[in-house]
Every structure is written in structure tokens, then in C-alpha cells.
Design an enzyme around this catalytic site. Structure first.
Site, PDB file in Angstrom:
ATOM      1  N   GLY A 112       0.907  -1.129  -0.004  1.00 14.23           N
ATOM      2  CA  GLY A 112       0.105   0.032   0.028  1.00 14.23           C
ATOM      3  C   GLY A 112       0.984   1.345  -0.062  1.00 14.23           C
ATOM      4  O   GLY A 112       0.486   2.213  -0.612  1.00 14.23           O
ATOM      5  N   ASN A 194      -7.743   3.725   9.766  1.00 11.97           N
ATOM      6  CA  ASN A 194      -7.045   2.608  10.361  1.00 11.97           C
ATOM      7  C   ASN A 194      -7.122   2.413  11.905  1.00 11.97           C
ATOM      8  O   ASN A 194      -7.045   1.454  12.583  1.00 11.97           O
ATOM      9  CB  ASN A 194      -5.704   2.495   9.997  1.00 11.97           C
ATOM     10  CG  ASN A 194      -4.848   3.431  10.117  1.00 11.97           C
ATOM     11  OD1 ASN A 194      -5.063   4.553   9.870  1.00 11.97           O
ATOM     12  ND2 ASN A 194      -3.729   3.312  10.846  1.00 11.97           N
ATOM     13  N   CYS A 375       5.293   3.768  23.843  1.00 15.22           N
ATOM     14  CA  CYS A 375       6.462   4.335  25.004  1.00 15.22           C
ATOM     15  C   CYS A 375       7.772   4.328  24.225  1.00 15.22           C
ATOM     16  O   CYS A 375       8.118   3.355  23.637  1.00 15.22           O
ATOM     17  CB  CYS A 375       6.309   3.274  26.252  1.00 15.22           C
ATOM     18  SG  CYS A 375       7.430   3.760  27.357  1.00 15.22           S
TER      19      CYS A 375
END
Length: 433
Positions: A112, A194, A375
Site C-alpha cells: 500500500g 485505520n 512508549c
């Protein structure tokens, strides 16, 4: 080791591989919606938005092109013919899936990101020097946003980024207002987000853009939409559209760009794809993507309805299990007036008072899902999408993206919800203590 021995070993390996595959349940025939996929791990898979499990139907379709028909599609001899025919058949399946006018409008890509990059770069190069302006939304996939940023940094274009509302929906009017008549080369607005599952009214975007400038081209990244909702390029009115195989049952490493525009080549070399994109075709992957298209054409309404049931079941169970905590559902699904604009399979679920990546770390062997925050060396970064829709930081840090699909079962959903709720409570308690 002599040649005969090598042949015998190869034959035995193939036979064993097929036998193992059959024993695991990978047998020919269309699979039922809602039937569990065979898997060795007991980990429940709720990460269809990241990558869809390869449908057994698609794996079956690939097998002959792994072991028997392994020729180069460009070769004129007996080994090339079956592969060339298979590539053509897969292209026609994608054409039918998207309701394109002609299969020549479907060009194969490796992923993509390549298709998205090609749509942007190709549009600019095809239209220079007069048209150097690009319009995108702030919630596009990085394959669009990073490409635009790089083009701007290189001085190849100027860009306008359009925001969205609290549900993650982009206004067609705002997009049209950003268009510069005579200057805008391409507008790119994703069909489905998404992270929060917002389905954009790309048809309205196309109409609004062309009312301002009929010559501006429109692209949509439909990676998350294809295989979840019906996607019709005629109804949308787009010039270009990205479709990605591994998002709806095919393997990773195959995608396509629908284009009714003549774009400059992105890859130079051989004459594949009618000279538009060099590179020997990955026949097994293309065959699988064609089969994935046929699965949707045969089972689309059933897959969508099943996904909605599983998504809603998951939401209800989590909300019940965590009723005493501060939770929220993000995107259109969290706003009743916009719920019709939500993907059927994505649930963005926030819990105030936890760090989602820590919860998922505890669940890594039992539930597979994604977090919308990460994180990095002790600090937490929130996704650009959640920032764009103004999710409060404590909720954004505690956001889980849970996504279901064709083979998710009710028992998996119930068990996953119980495990997630248990892990959330453990971290919520620890945080408060």
C-alpha cells in the site's frame, strides 16, 4: 548428495508440506463466515486492522503457483502461459471487486505504501510545472503524510492538510475550500481510517473538489475499507484508489493501484504492467489477492454483518465488565449520530487510568491487539489520529484498537473481553495504589 537424491527430497518435502497443511485444516472449498481459522497459538487474534489472517481459501489458491506453475509470466513458453493467465484472472477479479471499467486500470504494486506514494508522486510529475499543490487530511496513513512531508521538504510541492471533527470525519466542504484552482494536482482523502474506523464520504469529496476545480485529481487510500465494506470506484468518482492484499485475506507483499489516469512510472526496468511498473509479478501473491476479491464478492454482506456483530458484542462485554471505570469509544462508533460512518470491524476503546501498551504487554500471549499510544524511552507518545480528534491525553494513552473479521468467533470475543478486562483492572489498581 547426487541429483536423484535432491529430487527425491524435494518431492518428499512438497508432499509433507501439503499433508501438514491438510491436517491443519487448509483444505479446498469456500470457508464459512464465522468459522475459526486453524492456528497453533491459543492467542486470540483481534488485530485484523493491522493485518488480516491469510484466508485458507487464498492459501489454497496459491499452492499450484508455488509448486507447479512457477514460470515467469513474461515468458513465451509453456511455463509462462499458466502464470500469465493467472495474473490476468487476478486482475479481472480486482476490477470486479472495485467495479472499475477495465482491468487495464488495475496496476499491481508491492504494498500500500508504494501505491500511495505512486499516486502522489505520479500526479505531481504528470502535472508539473503548473500544478504543485497537494491536499490531504491530518488523519491519513503515514504512507501519505510522510510522502507529502518529504515532497514538501524537497521543494517538489506545497501542501494543505485538512483537519477533521471529533468523530474523525473530514468535511467535503473543508477539503474543497483547500483546493487551489489551476494549482492543485491531487487531493488524497482516505476512505476508512485505520485507528478509529471513520469511513469518509469520498464521493462527496470528489463532487465538492470538482465543483471548485474539475481538473484536480482525487485519490483515496482504501486499504482499510476493501474487504470490510463495498468499494465502488464509479460511485466514489475517484481517479485513483489504493487496495492492499494483506488487509483482506491475501498475503503481505501485494497491492494494487486503481488509476484511470496516465501516471509516470515509479519503477523502471522491464515492460511489465504495460510498461507502467517494472518488476516480475509475484504470481502466487497475486492469485491469492484475486481469490480474496472473490471471497468478498461472494460473502461480502455476510462478512460485514458478522464483523458488526462481533465488534458490538466485544464492546458490550467490555463496557459491562468495566462499567465502574471511565471508558470511552472513539470515532464515529462513539457518537450515535455518526455510527453509520463506522467500519464494521474496528473498535477504538479507551480507559482512563491505564497505559494501553502495558496492558497489551501482559496480554501478548493471550490476546493480540494494538495500542494507539507508544512508549519511547520512558515517555508516552499519542497517535496523531487521536490528537486530531481531540481525545483527552489520559484516554488516548489508555486506548486499545481492537479489530475483528471474517473468522472471529463469539467465544473468542467473550474470552478476549474477559482477559482484557482482567488486565485493565490489574493495571488500573496498580496505578491507583
Amino acid at each position: 548428495m547426487n541429483e536423484v537424491t535432491l529430487v527425491v527430497l524435494a518431492t518428499v518435502s512438497v508432499a509433507l508440506g501439503l499433508r501438514v497443511a491438510a491436517a491443519a485444516g487448509w483444505r479446498k472449498g469456500r470457508r464459512k463466515v464465522g468459522s475459526p481459522l486453524p492456528r497453533e497459538s491459543k492467542c486470540i487474534y483481534l488485530d485484523y486492522a493491522a493485518t488480516c489472517p491469510i484466508y485458507a481459501d487464498c492459501a489454497d489458491a496459491m499452492v499450484p503457483y508455488l509448486y507447479s506453475h512457477w514460470g515467469n509470466p513474461s515468458s513465451g513458453h509453456a511455463y509462462g502461459g499458466p502464470c500469465r493467465d493467472a495474473v490476468a484472472a487476478a486482475r479481472e477479479s480486482i476490477r470486479a471487486l472495485l467495479n472499475a471499467r477495465d482491468s487495464s486500470e488495475i496496476v499491481w504494486c508491492s504494498c500500500g505504501s508504494e501505491a500511495d506514494n505512486w499516486a502522489l508522486v505520479g500526479s505531481l510529475r504528470a502535472r508539473r510545472p503548473s500544478r504543485r499543490h497537494v491536499v490531504v487530511s491530518t488523519i491519513e496513513h503515514p504512507a501519505i503524510l510522510a510522502c507529502v512531508d518529504a515532497l514538501v521538504a524537497a521543494g517538489e510541492c506545497v501542501a494543505t492538510k485538512v483537519g477533521c471533527d471529533g468523530a474523525g470525519l473530514v468535511s467535503a466542504r473543508d477539503v474543497a475550500a483547500a483546493v487551489r484552482p489551476g494549482e492543485t494536482a491531487v487531493v488524497s482523502i482516505m476512505l476508512a481510517n485505520n485507528e478509529v474506523g471513520a469511513v469518509q464520504d469520498v464521493g462527496a469529496v470528489c463532487r465538492a473538489v470538482r465543483a471548485v476545480d474539475p481538473e484536480a485529481w482525487v485519490h483515496t487510500d482504501a486499504a482499510q475499507a476493501v474487504g470490510k465494506i463495498d468499494v465502488d470506484v464509479q460511485a466514489l468518482g475517484v481517479d485513483m484508489l489504493t487496495v492492499v492484499g494483506h488487509k483482506f485475506g491475501a498475503p503481505k507483499g501485494v497491492a494494487a493501484l486503481y488509476t484511470r489516469r496516465d501516471l509516470p512510472n515509479m519503477l523502471l526496468g522491464g515492460g511489465q504492467e504495460r510498461g507502467r511498473r517494472a518488476g516480475t509479478e509475484a504470481v502466487p501473491n497475486l492469485v491469492a489477492m484475486g481469490e480474496a476479491a472473490r471471497v468478498w464478492l461472494e460473502q461480502g454482506p455476510e462478512i460485514r454483518a458478522h464483523s458488526e456483530r462481533m465488534r458490538d458484542r466485544l464492546r458490550r462485554r467490555l463496557e459491562t465488565k468495566l462499567a465502574d471505570l471511565e471508558t470511552a469509544v472513539n470515532g464515529p462508533l462513539g457518537a450515535k449520530e455518526f455510527s453509520h460512518a463506522a467500519l464494521p470491524n474496528v473498535l477504538s476503546f479507551s480507559v482512563n487510568g491505564i497505559r494501553a501498551f502495558e496492558v497489551l504487554g501482559d496480554l501478548r500471549d493471550t490476546v493480540a491487539a494494538s495500542a494507539s499510544a507508544a512508549c519511547h524511552t520512558g515517555s508516552t507518545s499519542v497517535s496523531a489520529v487521536l490528537e486530531a480528534i481531540q481525545v483527552p491525553t489520559p484516554y488516548a494513552i489508555g486506548t486499545l484498537r481492537l479489530s475483528v473479521g471474517r473468522h472471529t468467533t463469539a467465544s473468542e470475543v467473550d474470552r478476549a473481553a474477559d482477559l482484557i478486562a482482567e488486565a485493565v483492572r490489574a493495571h488500573y489498581t496498580n496505578k491507583r495504589d
